[in-house]
Write a protein that holds these residues in place. Structure first.
Motif, PDB file in Angstrom:
ATOM      1  N   PRO A  26     -12.881   4.438 -16.705  1.00 22.84           N
ATOM      2  CA  PRO A  26     -12.258   5.601 -18.187  1.00 22.84           C
ATOM      3  C   PRO A  26     -11.351   4.719 -18.718  1.00 22.84           C
ATOM      4  O   PRO A  26     -11.499   3.058 -18.611  1.00 22.84           O
ATOM      5  CB  PRO A  26     -11.554   6.387 -17.233  1.00 22.84           C
ATOM      6  N   ALA A  27     -10.881   4.984 -19.618  1.00 24.39           N
ATOM      7  CA  ALA A  27     -10.049   4.235 -20.855  1.00 24.39           C
ATOM      8  C   ALA A  27      -8.662   4.627 -20.439  1.00 24.39           C
ATOM      9  O   ALA A  27      -8.185   3.501 -21.359  1.00 24.39           O
ATOM     10  CB  ALA A  27     -10.197   5.450 -22.124  1.00 24.39           C
TER      11      ALA A  27
ATOM     12  N   ASN B 276     -11.562  -3.935 -17.287  1.00 22.81           N
ATOM     13  CA  ASN B 276     -12.119  -2.955 -18.167  1.00 22.81           C
ATOM     14  C   ASN B 276     -10.760  -3.624 -19.795  1.00 22.81           C
ATOM     15  O   ASN B 276     -10.401  -3.248 -20.711  1.00 22.81           O
ATOM     16  CB  ASN B 276     -10.811  -1.610 -18.182  1.00 22.81           C
TER      17      ASN B 276
ATOM     18  N   SER C  17     -10.699  -3.351 -23.940  1.00 27.01           N
ATOM     19  CA  SER C  17     -10.468  -2.266 -24.277  1.00 27.01           C
ATOM     20  C   SER C  17      -9.098  -2.950 -25.306  1.00 27.01           C
ATOM     21  O   SER C  17      -8.477  -1.416 -25.979  1.00 27.01           O
ATOM     22  CB  SER C  17      -9.180  -1.722 -23.467  1.00 27.01           C
TER      23      SER C  17
ATOM     24  N   TYR D   2     -20.208  -1.611 -24.225  1.00 24.07           N
ATOM     25  CA  TYR D   2     -20.362  -0.978 -23.484  1.00 24.07           C
ATOM     26  C   TYR D   2     -21.250  -1.139 -22.252  1.00 24.07           C
ATOM     27  O   TYR D   2     -21.611  -2.498 -22.522  1.00 24.07           O
ATOM     28  CB  TYR D   2     -20.771  -0.436 -24.207  1.00 24.07           C
TER      29      TYR D   2
ATOM     30  N   TYR E 223     -20.341   2.925 -18.961  1.00 26.17           N
ATOM     31  CA  TYR E 223     -19.290   1.908 -19.751  1.00 26.17           C
ATOM     32  C   TYR E 223     -19.033   2.171 -21.127  1.00 26.17           C
ATOM     33  O   TYR E 223     -19.978   2.023 -21.595  1.00 26.17           O
ATOM     34  CB  TYR E 223     -18.673   0.507 -19.073  1.00 26.17           C
TER      35      TYR E 223
ATOM     36  N   ARG F 254     -12.243   1.063 -25.766  1.00 25.89           N
ATOM     37  CA  ARG F 254     -11.997   2.057 -25.905  1.00 25.89           C
ATOM     38  C   ARG F 254     -11.843   2.134 -27.864  1.00 25.89           C
ATOM     39  O   ARG F 254     -12.126   3.526 -28.677  1.00 25.89           O
ATOM     40  CB  ARG F 254     -10.079   1.157 -25.806  1.00 25.89           C
TER      41      ARG F 254
ATOM     42  N   LEU G  90     -15.301   4.312 -27.902  1.00 29.61           N
ATOM     43  CA  LEU G  90     -14.591   5.704 -27.782  1.00 29.61           C
ATOM     44  C   LEU G  90     -13.639   6.793 -29.103  1.00 29.61           C
ATOM     45  O   LEU G  90     -14.041   7.600 -29.129  1.00 29.61           O
ATOM     46  CB  LEU G  90     -13.649   5.951 -26.709  1.00 29.61           C
TER      47      LEU G  90
ATOM     48  N   PHE H  57     -13.174   9.841 -22.603  1.00 29.72           N
ATOM     49  CA  PHE H  57     -14.196   8.771 -21.862  1.00 29.72           C
ATOM     50  C   PHE H  57     -14.845  10.434 -21.035  1.00 29.72           C
ATOM     51  O   PHE H  57     -16.434   9.186 -20.840  1.00 29.72           O
ATOM     52  CB  PHE H  57     -13.494   7.797 -20.820  1.00 29.72           C
TER      53      PHE H  57
END
Length: 393
Positions: A9-10, A41, A45, A52, A62, A65, A68, A75
């Protein structure tokens, strides 16, 4: 045992939930895996590119940031979904899913470009690459990808193409103007020269020494003007670069010597050359360049000795350096920087004829063939012009 449930996750927390520890070794692996995901990450990020990872069905495992933020999604709404489920245009989504399947099937890479319109309605252009992630046994276990915004680059390339097209049109217009101007200016000069010749022939017995001198000076000025106009036209036409082909400089040297036979005889000069290489360039222009340099060496000769000119070549990286060396009068250091400019001459006393365009033409030919030209000289001793030209291979 570790049981995967999601990607990273972010917020940087671990994307795979770990089952309750069944012993010290399992706990150690779990801690190590979580640390690796956090490092992974953290690295991705903060890049402006989109990064991804997909599973084998093309669903996101995945998302970094930057992507997203483009989607305006958290996320949790991105992971586990494919392009169709994320609302991509059907045609684009189908193409992307097909390319992911191609990577899985072939274990090869896919590179492509596409426009994309974000939720705010702004369309930008992107290039992307999908690559396989291989397991220890060589099978594909995931597909990784990255995407870069190339809108500004494409805009710059288009501006460059537009500027190049405008420059090409400008050069064509300049050439046409030079041709028309050359014709329109040559006609009255020919008329002046013709009448001066008639005057000298028909009135020879009635003309005094001063009158004949005046006519001679007028004829000389007319001839110089005609040569200047011809050189201006030749200079303007240098914008036309011919096809780059293999050019045997040995043959080019022989052709230049053939064209300069009369001048060599008049000056009692000696012109020699080493074995010369084959280079890549415009054959006609390179003949003009070599002939100009040898012709200059014969022209700017010392008064007390016949001119000696030698042409040689040495390999230099990806090209050849052609050297034209003479034993002439040389060029003062103050003039060596400016002699390649149009209408720039090292000697203005009137001792040597010329339009001041010869070396400017040489410079333009060298540069249009992917090379350069330089000069090294010592007054009273001689001059060496060096020209760098691309090698054939």
């Amino acid at each position: 045992m570790m049981e995967p449930t999601a990607a990273v996750p972010a917020d940087g927390s671990t994307a795979r939930r770990i089952a309750p520890s069944r012993g010290p070794e399992t706990a150690r692996i779990a801690r190590g895996t979580g640390k690796q995901w956090r490092l992974f990450n953290a690295a991705l990020s903060h890049t402006p590119d989109f990064a991804y990872v997909f599973d084998l069905d093309g669903r996101f495992l995945y998302v970094n940031r930057a992507l997203l933020e483009l989607w305006r999604k958290p996320f949790a709404e991105a992971v586990g979904r494919d392009f169709f489920e994320l609302g991509y245009p059907p045609e684009l989504a189908a193409r992307l899913q097909r390319q992911i399947a191609e990577v899985v099937a072939t274990r090869g890479q896919v590179r492509d470009q596409t426009p994309f319109t974000d939720p705010d309605g702004t369309t930008r252009h992107y290039e992307y690459i999908f690559v396989p992630v291989l397991a220890e046994d060589g099978t594909v276990e995931a597909v990784a990808g990255s995407t870069r915004d190339i809108t500004d680059r494409l805009r710059g390339e288009e501006e460059l193409r537009t500027a190049a097209a405008a420059l090409s049109r400008s050069n064509l217009e300049l050439e046409r103007f030079a041709a028309v101007a050359s014709h329109d200016l040559q006609e009255p000069l020919r008329m002046v020269a013709g009448f001066l010749t008639l005057l000298e022939e028909r009135c020879a017995g009635q003309l005094g020494a001063d009158a004949r001198s005046y006519i001679g000076r007028a004829m000389t000025g007319t001839t110089r003007m005609q040569a200047l106009i011809a050189n201006l036209l030749a200079y303007a036409r240098l914008g036309e670069v011919g096809e780059a082909v293999a050019v045997d400089l040995g043959e080019t040297f022989a052709a230049a010597i053939d064209n300069l036979t009369s001048r060599i005889a008049e000056t009692r000069g000696t012109v020699t050359a080493d074995a010369l290489p084959t280079v890549r360039g415009d054959a006609t222009r390179l003949l003009q360049l070599l002939q100009n340099l040898i012709g200059n060496a014969l022209k700017f000769r010392a008064a007390m000795r016949p001119p000696v000119v030698h042409v040689s070549a040495e390999r230099d990286g990806t090209g050849w350096v052609l050297a034209v060396r003479d034993n002439g009068i040389g060029i003062a250091p103050a003039h060596q920087e400016r002699i390649f400019g149009a209408f720039q001459r090292a000697f203005t006393s009137g001792t040597y004829d010329g339009s001041g365009l010869g070396l400017a033409i040489c410079k333009k030919i060298a540069e249009s063939n992917g090379g350069w030209i330089r000069v090294a000289s010592q007054e009273g001793t001689g001059t060496v012009f060096t020209v760098h030209l691309p090698a054939l291979e």
